[in-house]
Design a protein around this motif. Structure first.
Motif, short mmCIF file in Angstrom:
data_model
loop_
_atom_site.label_atom_id
_atom_site.label_comp_id
_atom_site.label_asym_id
_atom_site.label_seq_id
_atom_site.Cartn_x
_atom_site.Cartn_y
_atom_site.Cartn_z
N PRO A 62 56.94 27.01 38.10
CA PRO A 62 57.26 27.27 39.51
C PRO A 62 58.63 27.94 39.63
N ALA A 63 58.67 29.05 40.36
CA ALA A 63 59.93 29.80 40.52
C ALA A 63 59.97 30.45 41.90
N ALA A 64 59.38 29.78 42.88
CA ALA A 64 59.25 30.40 44.21
C ALA A 64 60.15 29.76 45.26
N GLY A 65 60.97 28.80 44.84
CA GLY A 65 61.86 28.15 45.81
C GLY A 65 62.89 29.13 46.34
N THR A 112 68.22 27.61 48.41
CA THR A 112 69.18 27.64 49.53
C THR A 112 70.50 26.95 49.17
N ARG A 113 70.45 26.00 48.22
CA ARG A 113 71.69 25.31 47.87
C ARG A 113 72.64 26.23 47.10
N LYS A 129 67.09 32.24 41.73
CA LYS A 129 68.02 31.41 40.95
C LYS A 129 67.55 31.29 39.51
N GLU A 130 66.24 31.44 39.28
CA GLU A 130 65.70 31.29 37.92
C GLU A 130 66.20 32.38 36.97
N GLN A 169 53.44 32.48 45.79
CA GLN A 169 53.38 31.42 46.79
C GLN A 169 54.06 32.02 48.04
N PRO A 185 57.42 28.79 50.62
CA PRO A 185 57.76 27.67 49.73
C PRO A 185 57.44 26.33 50.37
N ARG A 186 56.18 25.90 50.22
CA ARG A 186 55.74 24.66 50.86
C ARG A 186 55.96 23.43 49.98
N LEU A 230 56.96 21.86 45.70
CA LEU A 230 56.58 21.98 44.29
C LEU A 230 55.08 21.74 44.09
N ALA A 275 53.26 24.79 44.98
CA ALA A 275 53.44 25.82 43.94
C ALA A 275 52.50 25.56 42.77
N GLY A 327 70.15 24.33 39.83
CA GLY A 327 69.80 24.15 41.24
C GLY A 327 70.95 23.99 42.21
P1 UTP Z 1 63.79 22.98 44.09
O1 UTP Z 1 63.41 22.13 45.23
O2 UTP Z 1 64.95 22.53 43.26
O3 UTP Z 1 64.06 24.48 44.52
O4 UTP Z 1 62.52 23.20 43.19
P2 UTP Z 1 64.41 25.13 45.92
O5 UTP Z 1 63.40 24.76 46.95
O6 UTP Z 1 64.59 26.58 45.62
O7 UTP Z 1 65.82 24.44 46.24
P3 UTP Z 1 66.77 24.58 47.50
O8 UTP Z 1 66.80 23.20 48.08
O9 UTP Z 1 66.25 25.64 48.45
O10 UTP Z 1 68.13 24.96 46.93
C1 UTP Z 1 62.45 23.10 41.76
C2 UTP Z 1 61.65 24.27 41.20
O11 UTP Z 1 60.41 24.43 41.88
C3 UTP Z 1 60.29 25.72 42.44
C4 UTP Z 1 61.71 26.27 42.53
O12 UTP Z 1 61.72 27.68 42.42
C5 UTP Z 1 62.41 25.60 41.34
O13 UTP Z 1 62.27 26.35 40.15
N1 UTP Z 1 59.63 25.64 43.77
C6 UTP Z 1 60.09 24.76 44.71
C7 UTP Z 1 58.56 26.47 44.04
O14 UTP Z 1 58.12 27.27 43.19
N2 UTP Z 1 57.98 26.41 45.29
C8 UTP Z 1 58.41 25.56 46.24
O15 UTP Z 1 57.83 25.56 47.36
C9 UTP Z 1 59.50 24.72 45.96
#
Ligand code: UTP
Length: 302
Positions: free
Chosen positions: A10-13, A16-17, A27-28, A99, A102-103, A105, A108, A257
């Protein structure tokens, strides 16, 4: 030993932090030392004989695909051996799915249902690398435990300080922790007063295809997101076996993260780099000495 040849990353977050660093880049792709963290994840998967990796990307998919496209950029013969890690992932075939929102993990991972088909899969978070340690490595120990116990889910865990349990999924063990232990429950981000232990889920999972049924039925949980932890919890509640495998003492999770964990991971990875580590270590010692005592020479001074 049975093998697991497929992994979902999973790399779709939105990361935001890490704003503003992640406003336009995933961020990945942030490096830990010299190497983007998602490449370290791919190298880890390649070492455990994974042959197919599905990367779940989001709005900024282009850069990740370009990173793993062997036609893009320098070729192996142009790169110093110490920088050629990218090509160590060569046996892997990369696949991509988007995805759209971002709904969570769990959502994803659900995007990997048809990729997984009837096979057990590894889920490796694209923003965390596992470094250090000896053979057998974490993923290999997890694969062994998974098939030995005929588990529906096998989860890597690490100890965290009790006041930090609300940052992680936390496991409750049904037996004492050895090389592996059966799980009684998993809870997403409990406060210290509700946490059943201080063992946190640590970025790596092995899941049977059953997980997709549970994820498909899942309702949004903590933070309004579809949580993988909730689906695993429901599986355990229905009597399916789940196991925890701990990180060894000399294994470390490097997590990009948040800025503080990213900073620690970057510094550690660069210090451990054979080319840059010694010089960077001297610089750091001098910098800390100067910050503690401004009369000590500033290593960035003229
Ligand atoms: P995180 O919750 O740490 O990532 O998810 P995030 O949502 O990018 O964090 P913030 O809170 O906005 O900073 C851990 C991993 O799961 C992926 C993220 O890309 C990360 O590699 N992920 C998370 C998804 O692929 N999809 C999602 O909907 C959420």
């Amino acid at each position: 030993m049975s093998r697991v040849t497929k992994a979902i990353v999973p790399a779709a977050g939105l990361g935001t932090r890490l704003y503003p660093a992640t406003k336009s880049q995933p961020k990945e792709l942030l490096p830990l030392g010299t190497t983007p963290v998602i490449q370290m994840v791919a190298e880890e998967l390649a070492r455990s004989d994974v042959t197919d990796v599905l990367i779940v990307t989001g709005q900024r998919k282009q850069a990740i695909e370009e990173h793993f496209d062997p036609r893009n950029g320098l070729q192996p013969e142009d790169v110093a051996p110490s920088r050629s890690g990218l090509f160590r992932t060569e046996p892997i075939k990369f696949h991509y799915v988007v995805q759209s929102k971002p709904r969570g993990l769990g959502d994803a991972v659900l995007h990997g249902a048809s990729f997984a088909g009837d096979d057990d899969v590894i889920v490796a978070l694209g923003d965390c690398a596992i470094v250090g340690g000896q053979e057998p490595r974490l993923l290999d120990r997890m694969i062994q435990a998974h098939f030995e116990h005929n588990a529906a889910a096998t989860i890597a865990v690490q100890r965290v300080s009790p006041e930090k349990t609300s940052n992680y999924g936390i496991v409750e063990l049904a037996e004492e922790l050895g090389a592996a232990a059966q799980l009684a429950d998993v809870v997403e981000k409990p406060g210290p007063e509700l946490a059943p232990s201080n063992l946190a889920i640590c970025a790596r999972y092995i899941l049977s295809p059953l997980i997709f049924t549970y994820l498909g039925q899942g309702k949004p949980g903590f933070g309004g997101e579809i949580q993988l932890t909730d689906a695993i919890r429901a599986m355990i509640g229905d009597g399916h076996r789940a196991y925890a495998v701990p990180l060894n003492e000399d294994e470390r999770r490097l997590d990009v993260g948040e800025f503080d964990s990213y900073g620690r991971g970057f510094v550690r990875a660069l210090l451990e780099d054979s080319e840059y580590g010694p010089g960077f270590g001297s610089y750091l010692r001098a910098l800390v000495a100067h910050m503690e005592d401004p009369s000590a020479p500033d290593p960035d001074g003229q």
